[in-house]
Design an enzyme around this catalytic site. Structure first.
Site, PDB file in Angstrom:
ATOM      1  N   MET A 102       0.841  -1.192   0.000  1.00 36.35           N
ATOM      2  CA  MET A 102       0.000   0.000   0.000  1.00 36.35           C
ATOM      3  C   MET A 102       0.877   1.244   0.000  1.00 36.35           C
ATOM      4  SD  MET A 102      -2.788  -0.969   2.941  1.00 36.35           S
ATOM      5  CE  MET A 102      -1.519  -1.136   4.201  1.00 36.35           C
ATOM      6  N   ILE A 159       2.409  -5.096   8.155  1.00 37.77           N
ATOM      7  CA  ILE A 159       3.823  -4.738   8.257  1.00 37.77           C
ATOM      8  C   ILE A 159       3.996  -3.230   8.148  1.00 37.77           C
ATOM      9  CG2 ILE A 159       6.122  -5.073   7.272  1.00 37.77           C
ATOM     10  CD1 ILE A 159       5.129  -7.713   6.113  1.00 37.77           C
ATOM     11  N   GLY A 189      -0.137   3.893   4.627  1.00 35.57           N
ATOM     12  CA  GLY A 189       0.361   2.848   3.751  1.00 35.57           C
ATOM     13  C   GLY A 189       1.254   1.823   4.413  1.00 35.57           C
ATOM     14  N   SER A 190       1.777   0.896   3.632  1.00 38.30           N
ATOM     15  CA  SER A 190       2.737  -0.130   4.032  1.00 38.30           C
ATOM     16  C   SER A 190       2.437  -1.427   3.301  1.00 38.30           C
ATOM     17  CB  SER A 190       2.774  -0.342   5.531  1.00 38.30           C
ATOM     18  OG  SER A 190       3.970  -1.036   5.853  1.00 38.30           O
ATOM     19  N   ARG A 191       2.309  -2.566   4.036  1.00 38.33           N
ATOM     20  CA  ARG A 191       2.194  -3.849   3.344  1.00 38.33           C
ATOM     21  C   ARG A 191       1.426  -4.869   4.172  1.00 38.33           C
ATOM     22  NH1 ARG A 191       7.660  -6.899   1.852  1.00 38.33           N
ATOM     23  NH2 ARG A 191       6.984  -8.967   2.485  1.00 38.33           N
TER      24      ARG A 191
END
Length: 232
Positions: A102, A159, A189-191
């Site tokens: 993301m 994450i 965001g991120s993952r």
């Protein structure tokens, strides 16, 4: 249909976790406008931008226990067989991992990929390297959920990343969860990593754009009938 209902259906709602940020930007806009009127409109641009970051649109989720639904909006960044994180207690055998990255412009709300029961939730502190890097799965701060499904236990890992340093999870162990149900959020965001047992086949490709609660990212073999959907 009333004007109010028309507006309500047109405007994408903001998740409650974003309220303090939107309010802070709005108050700052008022203060700036009091100092110098044109600054108010500049502040309002940032206020609307913040509201956009924390948007929480409805999604139409396929209701099929053989389907694995994307837990996040973003880009499919990895499809590979790997050993799951030790804290998930999913064993040492390789599992299919599908990662969705993301960016700051994607919707931040995370959704359950399958229906089942939450077995455990495991938080692990760590660093904040770029979440697109493969080592982020091992090095970065993360929060992992294990869900018992009809096809066995799966893992879902939030994450943190270079910008996103705040993982939120409002699910609890032993609670039931539906596919597409909201369970958490990663600010800015991120993952998300999904770990799937044997029998799951990917239904996405690297670089494909995924939509949380809607895009089918994997599937278990089935001989069932047509798929229905549910709004969430």
């Amino acid at each position: 249909m009333s004007l109010f209902n028309t507006v309500r259906k047109t405007i994408v709602p903001v998740h409650k976790e974003g309220y303090p940020f939107v309010a802070a930007f709005f108050v700052a806009s008022l203060i700036l406008g009091w100092i110098f009127k044109p600054l108010f409109w500049i502040g309002m641009i940032f206020t609307l931008w913040c509201a956009y970051f924390f948007r929480d649109p409805e999604r139409v989720t396929p209701q099929d226990d053989d389907l694995v639904i994307s837990p996040a909006d973003g880009k499919v960044s990895a499809i590979q067989m790997v050993t799951p994180p030790a804290e998930l207690d999913l064993g040492s055998e390789p599992m299919l991992r599908i990662s969705v990255f993301m960016n700051v412009f994607n919707c931040h709300v995370n959704r359950a990929p399958m229906r089942g029961r939450i077995v455990s939730i495991n938080y692990r502190s760590g660093s904040f390297v770029n979440a697109e890097l493969d080592k982020a799965s091992e090095d970065n701060e993360r929060n992992g959920l294990v869900i018992e499904t009809r096809h066995g236990q799966i893992g879902v890992v939030q994450i943190a990343g270079l910008v996103a340093r705040r993982i939120l999870c409002w699910a609890n162990p032993n609670e039931p969860v539906d596919a597409g149900e909201r369970f958490g959020l990663i600010r800015f965001g991120s993952r998300l990593d999904v770990f799937l047992p044997a029998g799951a086949a990917p239904r996405v490709s690297l670089g494909q754009v995924a939509i949380a609660g809607e895009t089918v990212i994997a599937e278990f073999a089935s001989t069932k009938g047509p798929i229905i959907s549910r709004r969430s």
